[in-house]
Motif scaffolding. Structure first.
Motif, PDB file in Angstrom:
ATOM      1  N   LEU A  83     -19.065   9.805  28.402  1.00  0.00           N
ATOM      2  CA  LEU A  83     -18.770   8.373  28.321  1.00  0.00           C
ATOM      3  C   LEU A  83     -17.280   8.043  28.197  1.00  0.00           C
ATOM      4  O   LEU A  83     -16.845   7.030  28.749  1.00  0.00           O
ATOM      5  CB  LEU A  83     -19.536   7.746  27.156  1.00  0.00           C
ATOM      6  N   PRO A  84     -16.456   8.820  27.487  1.00  0.00           N
ATOM      7  CA  PRO A  84     -15.040   8.442  27.404  1.00  0.00           C
ATOM      8  C   PRO A  84     -14.364   8.298  28.765  1.00  0.00           C
ATOM      9  O   PRO A  84     -13.599   7.352  28.974  1.00  0.00           O
ATOM     10  CB  PRO A  84     -14.429   9.601  26.599  1.00  0.00           C
ATOM     11  N   MET A  85     -14.653   9.203  29.707  1.00  0.00           N
ATOM     12  CA  MET A  85     -14.055   9.078  31.028  1.00  0.00           C
ATOM     13  C   MET A  85     -14.585   7.839  31.744  1.00  0.00           C
ATOM     14  O   MET A  85     -13.826   7.080  32.349  1.00  0.00           O
ATOM     15  CB  MET A  85     -14.339  10.320  31.874  1.00  0.00           C
ATOM     16  N   MET A  86     -15.881   7.602  31.671  1.00  0.00           N
ATOM     17  CA  MET A  86     -16.463   6.441  32.331  1.00  0.00           C
ATOM     18  C   MET A  86     -15.983   5.142  31.688  1.00  0.00           C
ATOM     19  O   MET A  86     -15.749   4.143  32.364  1.00  0.00           O
ATOM     20  CB  MET A  86     -17.994   6.517  32.282  1.00  0.00           C
ATOM     21  N   GLY A  87     -15.820   5.169  30.357  1.00  0.00           N
ATOM     22  CA  GLY A  87     -15.309   3.985  29.676  1.00  0.00           C
ATOM     23  C   GLY A  87     -13.891   3.664  30.101  1.00  0.00           C
ATOM     24  O   GLY A  87     -13.555   2.499  30.358  1.00  0.00           O
ATOM     25  N   GLY A  88     -13.040   4.682  30.193  1.00  0.00           N
ATOM     26  CA  GLY A  88     -11.680   4.464  30.667  1.00  0.00           C
ATOM     27  C   GLY A  88     -11.649   3.921  32.086  1.00  0.00           C
ATOM     28  O   GLY A  88     -10.860   3.031  32.409  1.00  0.00           O
ATOM     29  N   LEU A  89     -12.534   4.447  32.926  1.00  0.00           N
ATOM     30  CA  LEU A  89     -12.597   3.979  34.312  1.00  0.00           C
ATOM     31  C   LEU A  89     -13.011   2.510  34.381  1.00  0.00           C
ATOM     32  O   LEU A  89     -12.432   1.715  35.136  1.00  0.00           O
ATOM     33  CB  LEU A  89     -13.580   4.851  35.097  1.00  0.00           C
ATOM     34  N   LEU A  90     -14.004   2.120  33.582  1.00  0.00           N
ATOM     35  CA  LEU A  90     -14.469   0.733  33.578  1.00  0.00           C
ATOM     36  C   LEU A  90     -13.385  -0.222  33.082  1.00  0.00           C
ATOM     37  O   LEU A  90     -13.181  -1.302  33.644  1.00  0.00           O
ATOM     38  CB  LEU A  90     -15.717   0.598  32.708  1.00  0.00           C
ATOM     39  N   VAL A  91     -12.684   0.167  32.024  1.00  0.00           N
ATOM     40  CA  VAL A  91     -11.606  -0.673  31.489  1.00  0.00           C
ATOM     41  C   VAL A  91     -10.522  -0.870  32.543  1.00  0.00           C
ATOM     42  O   VAL A  91     -10.038  -1.990  32.770  1.00  0.00           O
ATOM     43  CB  VAL A  91     -11.023  -0.042  30.211  1.00  0.00           C
ATOM     44  N   ALA A  92     -10.131   0.214  33.206  1.00  0.00           N
ATOM     45  CA  ALA A  92      -9.082   0.119  34.215  1.00  0.00           C
ATOM     46  C   ALA A  92      -9.536  -0.695  35.413  1.00  0.00           C
ATOM     47  O   ALA A  92      -8.770  -1.505  35.960  1.00  0.00           O
ATOM     48  CB  ALA A  92      -8.659   1.524  34.651  1.00  0.00           C
ATOM     49  N   ALA A  93     -10.785  -0.485  35.862  1.00  0.00           N
ATOM     50  CA  ALA A  93     -11.286  -1.237  37.011  1.00  0.00           C
ATOM     51  C   ALA A  93     -11.301  -2.737  36.723  1.00  0.00           C
ATOM     52  O   ALA A  93     -10.991  -3.559  37.588  1.00  0.00           O
ATOM     53  CB  ALA A  93     -12.696  -0.753  37.371  1.00  0.00           C
ATOM     54  N   LYS A  94     -11.641  -3.103  35.486  1.00  0.00           N
ATOM     55  CA  LYS A  94     -11.682  -4.515  35.121  1.00  0.00           C
ATOM     56  C   LYS A  94     -10.287  -5.129  35.054  1.00  0.00           C
ATOM     57  O   LYS A  94     -10.076  -6.287  35.435  1.00  0.00           O
ATOM     58  CB  LYS A  94     -12.390  -4.687  33.779  1.00  0.00           C
TER      59      LYS A  94
ATOM     60  N   CYS B  91       1.407   4.785  39.202  1.00  0.00           N
ATOM     61  CA  CYS B  91       1.257   5.010  37.757  1.00  0.00           C
ATOM     62  C   CYS B  91      -0.126   5.545  37.418  1.00  0.00           C
ATOM     63  O   CYS B  91      -0.274   6.418  36.544  1.00  0.00           O
ATOM     64  CB  CYS B  91       1.537   3.721  36.991  1.00  0.00           C
ATOM     65  N   GLY B  92      -1.161   5.023  38.102  1.00  0.00           N
ATOM     66  CA  GLY B  92      -2.511   5.529  37.864  1.00  0.00           C
ATOM     67  C   GLY B  92      -2.624   7.014  38.182  1.00  0.00           C
ATOM     68  O   GLY B  92      -3.240   7.783  37.437  1.00  0.00           O
ATOM     69  N   LEU B  93      -2.004   7.435  39.283  1.00  0.00           N
ATOM     70  CA  LEU B  93      -2.028   8.847  39.659  1.00  0.00           C
ATOM     71  C   LEU B  93      -1.242   9.706  38.672  1.00  0.00           C
ATOM     72  O   LEU B  93      -1.626  10.843  38.363  1.00  0.00           O
ATOM     73  CB  LEU B  93      -1.484   9.025  41.072  1.00  0.00           C
ATOM     74  N   VAL B  94      -0.125   9.172  38.167  1.00  0.00           N
ATOM     75  CA  VAL B  94       0.658   9.905  37.160  1.00  0.00           C
ATOM     76  C   VAL B  94      -0.163  10.069  35.877  1.00  0.00           C
ATOM     77  O   VAL B  94      -0.159  11.145  35.258  1.00  0.00           O
ATOM     78  CB  VAL B  94       1.996   9.186  36.882  1.00  0.00           C
ATOM     79  N   VAL B  95      -0.855   9.008  35.461  1.00  0.00           N
ATOM     80  CA  VAL B  95      -1.715   9.085  34.271  1.00  0.00           C
ATOM     81  C   VAL B  95      -2.817  10.124  34.490  1.00  0.00           C
ATOM     82  O   VAL B  95      -3.130  10.926  33.594  1.00  0.00           O
ATOM     83  CB  VAL B  95      -2.311   7.704  33.942  1.00  0.00           C
ATOM     84  N   LEU B  96      -3.399  10.125  35.680  1.00  0.00           N
ATOM     85  CA  LEU B  96      -4.434  11.109  36.004  1.00  0.00           C
ATOM     86  C   LEU B  96      -3.871  12.529  35.949  1.00  0.00           C
ATOM     87  O   LEU B  96      -4.512  13.448  35.413  1.00  0.00           O
ATOM     88  CB  LEU B  96      -5.009  10.815  37.386  1.00  0.00           C
ATOM     89  N   ALA B  97      -2.669  12.710  36.503  1.00  0.00           N
ATOM     90  CA  ALA B  97      -2.029  14.024  36.469  1.00  0.00           C
ATOM     91  C   ALA B  97      -1.775  14.479  35.025  1.00  0.00           C
ATOM     92  O   ALA B  97      -2.021  15.634  34.670  1.00  0.00           O
ATOM     93  CB  ALA B  97      -0.717  13.987  37.258  1.00  0.00           C
TER      94      ALA B  97
ATOM     95  N   PHE C 257      -7.113   2.801  37.578  1.00  0.00           N
ATOM     96  CA  PHE C 257      -5.904   2.123  38.034  1.00  0.00           C
ATOM     97  C   PHE C 257      -5.403   2.662  39.370  1.00  0.00           C
ATOM     98  O   PHE C 257      -4.601   2.001  40.034  1.00  0.00           O
ATOM     99  CB  PHE C 257      -4.800   2.236  36.982  1.00  0.00           C
ATOM    100  N   ALA C 258      -5.862   3.835  39.782  1.00  0.00           N
ATOM    101  CA  ALA C 258      -5.458   4.357  41.093  1.00  0.00           C
ATOM    102  C   ALA C 258      -6.420   3.927  42.189  1.00  0.00           C
ATOM    103  O   ALA C 258      -6.000   3.473  43.257  1.00  0.00           O
ATOM    104  CB  ALA C 258      -5.364   5.887  41.043  1.00  0.00           C
ATOM    105  N   VAL C 259      -7.730   4.024  41.947  1.00  0.00           N
ATOM    106  CA  VAL C 259      -8.671   3.873  43.053  1.00  0.00           C
ATOM    107  C   VAL C 259      -8.948   2.417  43.410  1.00  0.00           C
ATOM    108  O   VAL C 259      -9.096   2.081  44.596  1.00  0.00           O
ATOM    109  CB  VAL C 259      -9.991   4.614  42.737  1.00  0.00           C
ATOM    110  N   VAL C 260      -9.015   1.511  42.433  1.00  0.00           N
ATOM    111  CA  VAL C 260      -9.356   0.113  42.765  1.00  0.00           C
ATOM    112  C   VAL C 260      -8.276  -0.546  43.616  1.00  0.00           C
ATOM    113  O   VAL C 260      -8.575  -1.087  44.689  1.00  0.00           O
ATOM    114  CB  VAL C 260      -9.641  -0.697  41.482  1.00  0.00           C
ATOM    115  N   PRO C 261      -6.994  -0.536  43.219  1.00  0.00           N
ATOM    116  CA  PRO C 261      -5.992  -1.143  44.102  1.00  0.00           C
ATOM    117  C   PRO C 261      -5.811  -0.389  45.416  1.00  0.00           C
ATOM    118  O   PRO C 261      -5.487  -1.002  46.443  1.00  0.00           O
ATOM    119  CB  PRO C 261      -4.702  -1.107  43.265  1.00  0.00           C
ATOM    120  N   ALA C 262      -6.021   0.937  45.420  1.00  0.00           N
ATOM    121  CA  ALA C 262      -5.903   1.692  46.670  1.00  0.00           C
ATOM    122  C   ALA C 262      -6.972   1.271  47.662  1.00  0.00           C
ATOM    123  O   ALA C 262      -6.692   1.036  48.851  1.00  0.00           O
ATOM    124  CB  ALA C 262      -5.990   3.191  46.396  1.00  0.00           C
ATOM    125  N   MET C 263      -8.207   1.131  47.204  1.00  0.00           N
ATOM    126  CA  MET C 263      -9.289   0.715  48.097  1.00  0.00           C
ATOM    127  C   MET C 263      -9.097  -0.721  48.556  1.00  0.00           C
ATOM    128  O   MET C 263      -9.333  -1.058  49.720  1.00  0.00           O
ATOM    129  CB  MET C 263     -10.636   0.878  47.398  1.00  0.00           C
TER     130      MET C 263
END
Length: 519
Positions: free
Chosen positions: A314-325, A342-348, A379-385
């Motif tokens: 859940l922590p990964m999914m929760g972070g993804l939901l917060v960022a997507a929103k 920045c999203g990719l740097v955070v992921l790295a 933060f990387a995938v939503v604006p990229a798509m």
């Protein structure tokens, strides 16, 4: 319901567009739910079906390979015969594959069921996104993409939790059977809420190109999965890899010379579309790889049951939901290039932090870097798509979105195959089976789950410790490679992606703003 040709002006003014979005959310929820429920089930299925790491990779990849191979023709079918009609058809095929998966009892038949589900998913995914440019103005589209992405992401944490509970109380086939009510909700929502849109002028489905895509991707994935077992110098692996390159090259050559290509190569010449698609593909590559390696770590190494594993994702999914929103407002302020980078740097950072994991780290450290990884993903995938979708002409929405999603799903399939194979190589190399007979030693080398079973059967406590250390070493290597790949992609996006100025409001938006001001 009448069939209409795609028209952005017409659909932007349709007050029912948000209800139509609800139908898309229901459809995407089904796919997101199923993606993660299998990952949590793989350790259980590996034990009950005697599945090796390679066979587990095939159970995961069969869906994605078929998904990616059929996405382009699926988009064209939606353009020509109705996106709503094809969405409902895709959900029906997905339902059939789910029922098949619930009834079988062998690895080969599970792979077949997953392939059928991939056929259905190939129709659902691109068409759910393809209707967004026709339904929403550019100012609303980022929000709509975020909602659809969040729906898929919402299914992701639900999958492990529900799947874990089912595995603790029923047989593993129940993870497929649970799709039935989910698909029924999606079909009902599409029938009553989604308007029909078509583009009869779109290219016809090219059977030869479709066959080249399926054969090329299948051969590539086969070579990557089999290489750790047979060796990279094995004639079959080399021949299959060479055949994959030849088939994919033939596909590109064919598509460049046909009058109405199914694979629109001109879109890849658009730097903004290409780099945004690359960023979304890298995210899918890393996410798919992590979702393959993490459940086995949580279950076999840390000792949690299937339900506990789902909860601990859940922590990964929760972070993804917060960022997507929150992506829409952040992109509006800083622009997509800065947010994606920045999203990719955070992921790295999260992946490299995770590469410090040891056998004694415990779950608290894992939860920390998983949360950070989820924020980076979102933060990387939503604006990229969204930026990639914005580069597509509305009249080619189905086929154009199909191209983007095909490349993204190929990234997911290669992520599972390549990162899973990297994990297998390190695990096998570090596993100490020197004191075991040949048969049990070979069985322990198949997977960490198998090693624990061999240890329990033979009373070899040292094998458990060796298997856990070997698996963690493999997972650490996967995380390190993922972090480096994310960092390189972040630098490319920051250096090469053109800046995007805010789109000027159209007449409809200006009228709405004026009315709001008067009120």
């Amino acid at each position: 319901m009448a069939t209409v040709k795609s028209s952005p002006a017409a659909h932007r003014q349709d007050p029912k567009r948000w209800w139509a979005l609800a139908a898309l959310v229901a459809s995407m929820l089904v796919l997101g739910f199923d993606m993660t429920i299998l990952n949590v089930a793989l350790p259980t299925m590996a034990g009950q079906l005697d599945a090796s790491t390679g066979e587990q990779q095939w159970m995961a990849d069969a869906y994605i390979v078929v998904f990616a191979a059929l996405m382009l023709p699926a988009g064209l079918l939606g353009d020509r015969f109705g996106r709503r009609r094809m969405l409902i058809t895709g959900l029906g095929v997905f339902l059939a594959g789910s029922l098949l998966g619930a009834l079988v009892d062998s690895v080969a038949l599970v792979v077949a069921a997953r392939a059928v589900m991939g056929m259905g998913g190939a129709l659902v995914m691109p068409l759910a996104l393809a209707v967004l440019p026709a339904l929403f103005a550019p100012g609303e589209r980022t929000k709509a993409v975020g909602i659809v992405s969040a729906a898929s992401a919402l299914g992701a944490p639900l999958g492990p939790i529900v799947g874990g509970w089912l595995l603790d109380h029923f047989w593993w086939g129940s993870i497929f059977l649970i799709n039935v009510p989910m698909v029924a909700i999606g079909i009902t929502a599409c029938v009553f809420l989604l308007p029909e849109t078509t583009d009869p002028s779109s290219p016809k489905v090219d059977v030869v190109s479709t066959a080249l895509t399926a054969a090329g991707l299948g051969a590539l994935i086969y070579a990557v999965i089999e290489a750790p077992v047979r060796g990279w110098g094995d004639p079959l692996v080399l021949g299959t890899a060479g055949g994959a390159v030849a088939l994919i090259a033939a596909l590109f050559l064919r598509e460049r010379h046909v009058p109405r290509p199914m694979l629109d190569m001109s879109l890849l010449g658009n730097r903004g579309f290409l780099l945004n698609t690359l960023a979304a593909t890298l995210v899918m590559f890393v996410l798919s790889g992590l979702m393959f390696v993490l459940p086995q770590y949580l279950q076999a190494v840390l000792g949690h049951d299937a339900f506990g594993t789902g909860v601990r994702l859940l922590p990964m999914m929760g972070g993804l939901l917060v960022a997507a929103k929150g992506a829409e407002s952040v992109v509006r302020r800083f622009g997509p290039r800065a947010v994606i980078s920045c999203g990719l740097v955070v992921l790295a950072f999260a992946a490299i932090l995770g590469s410090r994991t040891t056998v004694d780290s415990g779950y608290g450290f894992t939860a920390l870097w998983l949360t950070i990884a989820g924020l980076g993903f979102g933060f990387a995938v939503v604006p990229a798509m969204d930026s990639a979708l914005g580069a597509l002409p509305v009249e080619r929405a189905g086929s154009g979105t199909g191209l983007m999603m095909t490349v993204r799903q190929v990234g997911g399939a290669v992520g599972i195959a390549l990162l899973g194979s990297l994990l297998a190589v390190v695990y096998t190399d570090r596993l100490d089976t020197g004191k075991l007979p040949a048969g049990p030693a070979d069985a322990a080398g198949e997977s960490v789950v198998a090693a624990h079973e061999v240890a329990d059967r033979l009373g070899a406590a040292g094998l458990v410790e060796s298997a856990d250390r070997a698996y963690v070493d493999g997972m650490v290597t996967v995380l390190l490679v993922s972090g480096i790949a994310a960092l390189v992609t972040a630098l490319l996006v920051a250096a090469l992606l053109p800046g995007t100025a805010p789109a000027p409001p159209d007449d409809t938006d200006m009228a709405r703003q004026t009315a709001d001001a008067r009120e």
